[in-house]
Design an enzyme around this catalytic site. Structure first.
Site, mmCIF file in Angstrom:
data_model
loop_
_atom_site.group_PDB
_atom_site.id
_atom_site.type_symbol
_atom_site.label_atom_id
_atom_site.label_comp_id
_atom_site.label_asym_id
_atom_site.label_seq_id
_atom_site.Cartn_x
_atom_site.Cartn_y
_atom_site.Cartn_z
ATOM 1 N N ASP A 1 45.329 38.142 37.448
ATOM 2 C CA ASP A 1 45.251 38.799 38.764
ATOM 3 C C ASP A 1 45.709 37.869 39.892
ATOM 4 O O ASP A 1 45.009 37.687 40.896
ATOM 5 C CB ASP A 1 43.818 39.258 39.043
ATOM 6 N N GLU B 1 44.096 50.174 40.167
ATOM 7 C CA GLU B 1 43.457 49.019 40.803
ATOM 8 C C GLU B 1 44.502 48.012 41.268
ATOM 9 O O GLU B 1 45.699 48.276 41.248
ATOM 10 C CB GLU B 1 42.490 48.355 39.823
#
Length: 402
Positions: free
Chosen positions: A111, A296
């Site tokens: 991420d 997301e």
């Protein structure tokens, strides 16, 4: 991958004026307790209002793929737009899998978020190597080394807020977003604030520091949403072309009531909380079959007059994870999925396993993305740098997957 595709408009592109209740950042909540819910004093909008229908098309001034009128395309091309360069491949240099000061690193780094300052790149990631905010630096986007302090030791630049619940001193933080806001730097992160119905309830924390190397100290109130069991995660900070800061994040959804979605709200000029009088708007809702159960990891960027919203979807734990994108009329939308609703980066399309969690950035007049992919599923999510090309109609093609 380079073939142009017709644009499929979503049948029901919705916006929800949702306001997240701000939970006080006072004491730490004991593990096992539900997240505290309070009323947001900034806006009187209901927490879960009835949805209102958004236009299913972008304004005519916004490039929208092949359905855009040719005259409008010609007018846009006649404008003074910055030039773009076809991105050259950026391959990651070899490195070790241990986090060691002064040593090139090529291990777990999921991420990722990215900023540039003082001729140096700073990349931040989900917690790894027992660090709350693992930070790598690079001068060429190829070779990455851990952030160090003045004495040459490994540095963890973030001190999380007291509300963060963790069995390891606040190290259960992930998917950070960092940007220069005002006269300092804001680092936003996801973290557990307790449990709700046996599930970890997540909130977003804000912190401020004097540089991209920190130190980052907690500011403002935690951002929570008590009616969503899993809460809110994956913050991204976007600075629009006028200098206004925005916070984007993932809303985890409410079981049997509304699906996961990506939201945005204006930040204060100091980057310490939401701007007074601002409201939350939903940009995308779970829609496409490839997205599975969730969307997301938003990343918003403006490139050559077009506002892009990238996002990840499906299960991060395997090769189904992928990256899609939408074109937006601005920070608050509306946003419309592109690429015929299909992912831009996927295992099948680029040969990387589960490409996602990315952040878009501009480098040498090219639009790129720093993202993670599995070396083998379940082992390590490692860094890659993809390069995109903006077509005349504003849509994107992948020039190099990284």
């Amino acid at each position: 991958m380079g073939r142009r595709r017709g644009l499929r408009w979503p049948a029901a592109l919705l916006v929800f004026l949702v306001v997240l209740p701000a939970c006080t950042a006072g004491g730490q909540q004991p593990p096992g307790s539900p997240s505290q819910q309070t009323t947001d004093t900034i806006s009187g909008a209901p927490l879960i209002p009835e949805p209102t229908t958004l236009p299913s098309e972008l304004p005519p001034s916004v490039p929208v793929g092949e359905m855009q009128d040719l005259a409008q395309q010609a007018e846009r091309l006649a404008q003074e737009l910055p030039a773009q360069r076809r991105p050259t491949p950026i391959r990651q240099a070899p490195g070790g899998t241990r986090w060691q000061a002064g040593q090139p690193y090529r291990g777990y780094f999921a991420d990722p978020d990215l900023v540039r300052h003082g001729g140096r790149w700073y990349a931040y990631a989900t917690n790894t190597s027992h660090l709350r905010l693992p930070t790598l630096t690079s001068t060429d986007l190829r070779t990455w080394t851990p952030l160090t302090d003045a004495a040459g030791g490994v540095l963890d630049p973030l001190q999380p807020a007291a509300w963060v619940v963790s069995r390891r001193g606040g190290q259960s933080l992930w998917a950070p977003g960092v940007a220069k806001v005002g006269d300092g730097w804001t680092a936003a992160y996801s973290a557990p604030a307790g449990t709700d119905g046996g599930e970890r309830h997540n909130c977003i924390g804000l912190s401020r520091g004097p540089s991209p190397a920190g130190p980052f100290r907690a500011v403002g109130e935690r951002i929570c949403y008590g009616q969503a069991q899993l809460g809110v995660i994956d913050p991204d900070i976007y600075i629009d072309p006028t200098g206004v800061p925005w916070l984007l994040w993932k809303f985890s959804g409410v079981v049997n009531r509304r699906p996961a979605g990506i939201f945005v709200r204006q930040l204060s000029p100091e980057g310490t909380g939401f701007a007074k009088g601002s409201q939350t708007r939903e940009l995308l809702t779970l829609s496409e079959p490839w997205e599975g159960d969730t969307i997301e990891n938003p990343s918003m960027i403006e490139f050559r007059g077009v506002t892009y919203l990238f996002y990840s979807a499906n299960s991060w734990e395997d090769e189904r994870y992928a990256t899609g994108y939408a074109i937006c009329a601005g920070p608050t939308g509306p946003c419309v999925r592109q690429n015929n609703g299909d992912p831009l980066l996927s295992t099948a399309a680029i040969g990387r396993l589960g490409p996602g969690g990315g952040t878009a950035f501009v480098h040498r007049k090219s639009l790129r993305m720093l993202y993670h992919a599995w070396d083998r599923v379940g082992n390590q999510r490692q860094l890659h740098v993809a390069g995109f090309w903006q077509r005349e109609d504003g849509t994107l093609e992948v020039v190099d997957p990284g």
